[in-house]
Design an enzyme around this catalytic site. Structure first.
Site, PDB file in Angstrom:
ATOM      1  N   HIS A 214      -9.064  26.826  40.183  1.00 47.38           N
ATOM      2  CA  HIS A 214      -9.764  27.775  40.883  1.00 47.38           C
ATOM      3  C   HIS A 214     -10.484  27.385  42.235  1.00 47.38           C
ATOM      4  CE1 HIS A 214      -9.249  29.521  37.160  1.00 47.38           C
ATOM      5  NE2 HIS A 214      -9.220  30.620  37.543  1.00 47.38           N
ATOM      6  N   GLU A 458      -1.884  36.314  29.681  1.00 49.18           N
ATOM      7  CA  GLU A 458      -1.952  35.010  30.384  1.00 49.18           C
ATOM      8  C   GLU A 458      -1.837  33.956  29.342  1.00 49.18           C
ATOM      9  OE1 GLU A 458      -5.617  34.678  32.834  1.00 49.18           O
ATOM     10  OE2 GLU A 458      -6.650  35.699  31.146  1.00 49.18           O
ATOM     11  N   ASP A 482      -2.591  31.137  34.283  1.00 48.80           N
ATOM     12  CA  ASP A 482      -2.794  30.719  33.156  1.00 48.80           C
ATOM     13  C   ASP A 482      -1.440  30.593  32.363  1.00 48.80           C
ATOM     14  OD1 ASP A 482      -5.477  29.553  32.953  1.00 48.80           O
ATOM     15  OD2 ASP A 482      -6.228  31.619  33.253  1.00 48.80           O
ATOM     16  N   CYS A 529      -1.176  39.595  39.041  1.00 44.66           N
ATOM     17  CA  CYS A 529      -2.265  39.182  39.479  1.00 44.66           C
ATOM     18  C   CYS A 529      -2.449  37.684  39.805  1.00 44.66           C
ATOM     19  CB  CYS A 529      -3.579  39.910  39.260  1.00 44.66           C
ATOM     20  SG  CYS A 529      -4.113  39.261  37.380  1.00 44.66           S
TER      21      CYS A 529
HETATM   22  C1  PEP Z   1      -4.168  33.965  36.065  1.00 44.82           C
HETATM   23  O1  PEP Z   1      -4.642  33.233  35.237  1.00 44.82           O
HETATM   24  O2  PEP Z   1      -3.263  34.184  36.792  1.00 44.82           O
HETATM   25  C2  PEP Z   1      -5.603  34.844  36.691  1.00 44.82           C
HETATM   26  C3  PEP Z   1      -5.176  35.748  37.493  1.00 44.82           C
HETATM   27  O3  PEP Z   1      -6.561  34.503  36.349  1.00 44.82           O
HETATM   28  P1  PEP Z   1      -7.452  33.214  36.992  1.00 44.82           P
HETATM   29  O4  PEP Z   1      -6.474  32.524  37.890  1.00 44.82           O
HETATM   30  O5  PEP Z   1      -8.793  33.800  37.482  1.00 44.82           O
HETATM   31  O6  PEP Z   1      -7.580  32.383  35.516  1.00 44.82           O
HETATM   32 MG    MG Z   2      -6.546  33.331  34.046  1.00 48.35          MG
END
Ligand code: PEP
Ligand code: MG
Length: 600
Positions: A214, A458, A482, A529
């Protein structure tokens, strides 16, 4: 995913061969070139309140200290591995130092002293650590021995690690930043990254962190050229104040660049910014393939401050609002009203374009102390996201209520993170129903129809059960970050396994395909996403698998739009079919890259 730059092809000759110039390699995770001045970021001072511990709680306090020591030990072990990889004299020297750290964390005078203080003075572990460190440091400083004086820094560092683990609060504001600061540090949490002001910070380089962590995502959304996983970054005697370059495409950090290097990079930076400006002209043109398929391009938002940027990018909506920001960098919980006000402002500013609000996804590397997310043996698999929301219904109810109230000001969808089972969606829908009934009773305004309720796909189990799940939700959003992490058992934040992280693994692609087809059969919308949505390398494949809705960092919308406008969907679908017949990721990459390069 290394070297994401597809708009420039930088070739820098002779760099690294100039005396005095230090060139270090890492993972380029956020494109662009930073030229600025090093700001060496360390933990700084951590405020340590002293508390009396009742006799009955002494055991628990000792256990808390043991747990913190264990966490600090694990951190140092990671650094030891890095030192080994580094090799040479620098690696050896770093190795000795880290061995000494490990000794300090096990049965040393420091550890015994802290345990004794907790016991005899009945104070909290943080205060005991601080007092013991102060005493040892005073003793060493009095000895007037250069070697021992140097150890003072190590002891303070260990103390800081213990305090950080104990207080669980990595909040460290950046102060006295030089102009165009290049932040250099061991690691930066997403919460720390959120504190960086892109107007003051030019770039970022860290020792720890994976390309899909992140921290990396946050750096991309802030548009900060960044290189993570730079082994040896803190062993080169960098003190802060040196001129530095961060090449976020190539994954290179250069300290004390020679005049010729600087000149080359200034030119490359100008080229990069020019290509950005050219792409920005695509803002108002639609994302349509050459054969007429219309693709929806939405933005991911990590921080509300990004909204101007989102509007300027031509995003057609917010496909993923990571609501964790509401809980970061604070010790208390945001009230329902506070959440409502923030959401209302965002929805209003999006002016009729849909905002997909993901309920809090705290856990893993997304720290939110007030939510009390699991820091158990494996936080990525622990009590987090929807599991935490259902275990602490008062938290989720407050958030759902804030979202429903904000829906009166513009179209909103609700997205549930880390869904594993149909039961979780049933329970969430029930909770949403209760929230709506309560609000209606009070005469509170809300949208009609009510916000759609979707699930993040995910977790591999959710993807494999997507055909069943599709009947219980209004839409899917595939989180490839994920999904890749859990399918391949690769910690997305761990630079040691970053080279194995691969969304082009056939297992990941099959899960994406299966989920997308399940959504299409159930006639519900499906979006991607995760970070692949914003990487033009993957666009043809995702479209070829039937995806027509992509959500990404606003910075990437122009480059993905450009890719779409040059893409023949029929050909992309044909190539996706060939790719899905493969069992080898290297061959898949070859087929995809060949197609992107114009191969028929
Ligand atoms: C993902 O896991 O692809 C996602 C979009 O959520 P995050 O990156 O916030 O875990
Ligand atoms: Mg995620």
């Amino acid at each position: 995913m290394k070297g994401r730059d597809t708009t420039t092809n930088l070739r820098v000759a002779a760099i690294g061969s100039v005396p005095g110039e230090i060139v270090l390699d890492g993972m380029g995770v956020s494109r662009g070139i930073a030229i600025g001045t090093v700001y060496l970021h360390d933990a700084g001072s951590i405020s340590v309140p002293e508390r009396r511990i009742p006799a009955a709680n002494l055991e628990a306090e000792r256990a808390r200290f043991a747990d913190a020591a264990e966490r600090a030990t694990r951190q140092v072990a990671v650094l030891q591995e890095k030192a080994q990889d580094l090799g040479g004299a620098a690696g050896e020297e770093l190795g000795y130092l880290l061995d000494a750290y490990q000794q300090m964390l096990h049965g040393s005078r420091l550890m015994r002293g802290v345990a004794q203080r907790i016991e005899s003075e009945r104070i909290n572990a943080e205060a005991a650590v601080q007092q013991e460190i102060n005493e040892i440091v005073r003793g060493f400083e009095a000895m007037e021995d250069a070697y021992l004086a140097a150890r003072v820094a190590d002891i303070k560092d260990i103390g800081r690690r213990l305090l950080r683990a104990l207080t669980n609060t990595p909040y460290r504001p950046f102060s006295a930043l030089p102009k165009a600061a290049v932040i250099i540090t061991e690691e930066l949490t997403p919460a720390d990254t959120a504190l960086l002001n892109p107007a003051q910070v030019a770039g970022l380089a860290t020792v720890l962190g994976g390309a899909e962590s992140h921290t990396a995502i946050m750096a991309r959304s802030l548009g900060l050229p960044s290189v993570l996983g730079v082994a040896g970054l803190l062993t080169k005697g960098i003190r802060g104040g040196e001129p530095a370059i961060v090449d976020g495409a190539k994954g290179v950090v250069i300290i004390n660049p020679a005049p010729a290097t600087l000149k080359t990079y200034r030119r490359h930076r100008a080229d990069f910014l020019r290509s950005r400006r050219v792409l920005a002209r695509l803002k108002d043109v639609p994302a349509v393939t050459t054969d007429g398929a219309r693709i929806l391009l939405q933005a991911n938002i990590e921080l509300p401050t990004e909204i101007d940027h989102v509007l300027a990018s031509g995003a057609e909506g917010v496909g993923l609002l990571r609501s964790e920001f509401l809980f970061m960098n604070r010790e208390d919980l945001p009230s329902e009203d506070e959440q409502f006000e923030v959401l209302k402002e965002l929805v209003t500013r999006m002016d009729g374009r849909t905002v997909t609000v993901r309920t809090f996804d705290a856990g893993g590397d997304k720290l939110a102390p007030a939510l009390g997310c699991s820091l158990g043996p494996n936080p990525s698999l622990g009590l987090r996201a929807i599991r935490l929301g259902l275990a602490r219904p008062e938290l989720l109810q407050a958030q759902l209520s804030a979202i429903v109230r904000a829906s009166a000001f513009g179209p909103i969808r609700i997205l549930i993170p880390m869904v594993a089972t149909v039961e979780e969606m049933r329970a969430t829908r029930e909770m949403l129903g209760d929230v709506v009934r309560r609000l209606k009773k009070k005469g509170v305004a809300m949208s009609d129809p009510l916000p759609a309720l979707g699930a993040m796909i995910e977790i591999p189990g959710a993807a494999l059960a997507a055909d069943a799940l599709a009947w219980h939700v209004d839409f899917f959003s595939i989180g490839t970050n994920d999904l890749t992490q859990y399918t391949l058992a690769i910690d997305r934040a761990d630079e040691a396994v970053a080279h194995l992280y691969n969304p082009l693994h056939p297992a990941v692609l099959r899960l994406i395909q299966f989920s997308a087809e399940a959504a299409m059969r159930a006639r519900i919308p499906v979006c991607v996403c995760g970070e692949v949505a914003g990487d033009p390398r993957f666009t043809a494949l995702l479209l070829g698998l039937g995806i027509r809705d992509l959500s990404m960092s606003a910075n990437n919308i122009p480059v993905v739009k450009q890719r779409i406008r040059n893409l023949d969907l029929v050909a992309a679908t044909r190539r996706a079919r060939v790719i899905m017949d493969q069992s080898d990721s290297a061959r898949i990459a070859q087929l995809l890259d060949g197609f992107n390069a114009g191969e028929a």
